[in-house]
Design an enzyme around this catalytic site. Structure first.
Site, PDB file in Angstrom:
ATOM      1  N   ALA A   1      64.621  59.640  -8.078  1.00 22.42           N
ATOM      2  CA  ALA A   1      63.428  59.104  -8.740  1.00 22.42           C
ATOM      3  C   ALA A   1      63.008  60.114  -9.808  1.00 22.42           C
ATOM      4  O   ALA A   1      61.868  60.597  -9.842  1.00 22.42           O
ATOM      5  CB  ALA A   1      62.295  58.826  -7.750  1.00 22.42           C
TER       6      ALA A   1
ATOM      7  N   ALA B   1      59.983  63.500 -15.733  1.00 20.26           N
ATOM      8  CA  ALA B   1      60.067  64.562 -16.743  1.00 20.26           C
ATOM      9  C   ALA B   1      60.102  65.958 -16.119  1.00 20.26           C
ATOM     10  O   ALA B   1      60.635  66.886 -16.731  1.00 20.26           O
ATOM     11  CB  ALA B   1      58.893  64.437 -17.714  1.00 20.26           C
TER      12      ALA B   1
ATOM     13  N   HIS C   1      61.743  66.805 -13.268  1.00 16.91           N
ATOM     14  CA  HIS C   1      63.161  67.018 -12.961  1.00 16.91           C
ATOM     15  C   HIS C   1      63.954  67.257 -14.250  1.00 16.91           C
ATOM     16  O   HIS C   1      64.845  68.105 -14.297  1.00 16.91           O
ATOM     17  CB  HIS C   1      63.758  65.783 -12.279  1.00 16.91           C
TER      18      HIS C   1
ATOM     19  N   GLN D   1      63.929  66.265   6.241  1.00 19.10           N
ATOM     20  CA  GLN D   1      62.677  66.882   5.806  1.00 19.10           C
ATOM     21  C   GLN D   1      61.503  65.906   5.812  1.00 19.10           C
ATOM     22  O   GLN D   1      60.404  66.257   5.406  1.00 19.10           O
ATOM     23  CB  GLN D   1      62.838  67.549   4.442  1.00 19.10           C
TER      24      GLN D   1
ATOM     25  N   ARG E   1      56.380  60.687  -6.025  1.00 25.07           N
ATOM     26  CA  ARG E   1      55.409  59.922  -5.232  1.00 25.07           C
ATOM     27  C   ARG E   1      54.309  59.300  -6.087  1.00 25.07           C
ATOM     28  O   ARG E   1      53.598  58.413  -5.621  1.00 25.07           O
ATOM     29  CB  ARG E   1      54.787  60.817  -4.163  1.00 25.07           C
TER      30      ARG E   1
END
Ligand code: AMP
Length: 277
Positions: free
Chosen positions: A23, A26, A28, A55, A181
């Site tokens: 997902a 910017a 990343h 996790q 998220r």
């Protein structure tokens, strides 16, 4: 992946890894571009996308995690990624796997306290990714400050032959830290959520006052900021912590150089952020 990585290594090619859960946004993208720069001309940039079940401590959160594979591929291509590594869950961990990698000091507070088992899942999978991709350099984001600190400690303690680079947090114009998220936020929640970083910025201002803030003043500041986040973001604050950037332990005196971190729910979406003071 590991066979290919060994060939690169033997060929003297510098390998730079950016581990992600996909997902891609910017934030990343800035890590991927940094990796491209670090790898140089003959180097190889590997982005990994693995939504790591170990996790997540909430099955719903894992099931709902966004997985826009097509646009992720496009982001990787645009940022100069050479190899997109997307291992399947079964390939990463056999059903009867019984080995974990766990850091026990830096992982204890904040996210570790709020999400039991979270960092053990992170370090176990990051160790696997480092063994599979054999990178010279791995790039992480300051957005997850505690995660970067825990991984750095793991790399030091277990002598992984890799250099870590931590890249600054990319934010939306409102100041809201970019996050996969954020896709779960409604438009109204998104605009309210920027109150979280505004509260952290207010802490920075307080820390810059000549004597810093300590004792009762610190408790009062904390209560005021939590109330402000509750009101402006309509956020349910899980924690607001002022901590030492090395030990990650809470500081008694708020001074320049300390950090502030927050975890809060806006609507049903859990957000985290942190800033240097
Ligand atoms: P994730 O896909 O959320 O596991 O994140 C993968 C990597 O990207 C982690 O090292 C994160 O810290 C980093 N990252 C996530 N959001 C941002 C952001 N807004 N700015 C910079 N790096 C980020």
């Amino acid at each position: 992946m590991q066979g290919q990585a060994l060939l690169w290594r033997r060929g003297g090619r510098r390998v730079v890894l950016v581990p992600t859960m996909g997902a891609l946004h910017a934030g990343h993208e800035s890590l991927l571009r940094r990796a491209r720069h670090l790898a140089g001309q003959g180097g190889v940039v590997v982005a990994s996308i693995f939504v790591n079940p170990l996790q997540f401590n909430n099955a719903h959160d894992l099931a709902c995690y966004p997985r826009p594979t097509k646009s992720d591929r496009a982001v990787c291509q645009g940022a100069g990624v050479d190899v997109l590594f997307m291992p399947g869950t079964g390939a990463m961990r056999k059903a009867d796997a019984s080995t974990w990698v766990e850091e026990t000091a830096l992982a204890a507070g904040m996210e570790g306290a709020a999400r039991p088992g979270h960092f053990r899942g992170v370090t176990t999978v990051v160790a696997q990714l480092l063994n599979l991709v054999l990178p010279d350099v791995a790039v992480f984001g300051e957005k997850d400050y505690q995660q970067a600190a825990v991984v750095r400690r793991m790399v030091r303690d277990l002598h992984f032959p890799v250099r870590l680079v931590v890249a600054p947090t990319v934010r939306e114009p409102s100041g809201l830290a970019m996050s996969s998220r954020n896709a779960h936020l409604s438009a109204a929640e998104r605009s309210r959520a920027s109150a979280l970083v505004r509260a952290l910025q207010a802490a920075r201002k307080a820390a810059r006052s000549a004597a810093g803030v300590s004792g009762g003043g610190l408790s009062r500041l904390k209560r005021r900021l939590v109330a402000q986040m509750g009101q402006d973001a309509r956020a349910q604050v899980e924690y607001l912590e002022f901590f030492d950037p090395q030990t990650l332990k809470p500081v008694r005196r708020l001074v320049r150089g300390a950090r502030a971190a927050v975890a809060a729910r806006v609507g049903r979406t859990r957000l985290i952020d942190n800033v240097g003071l």
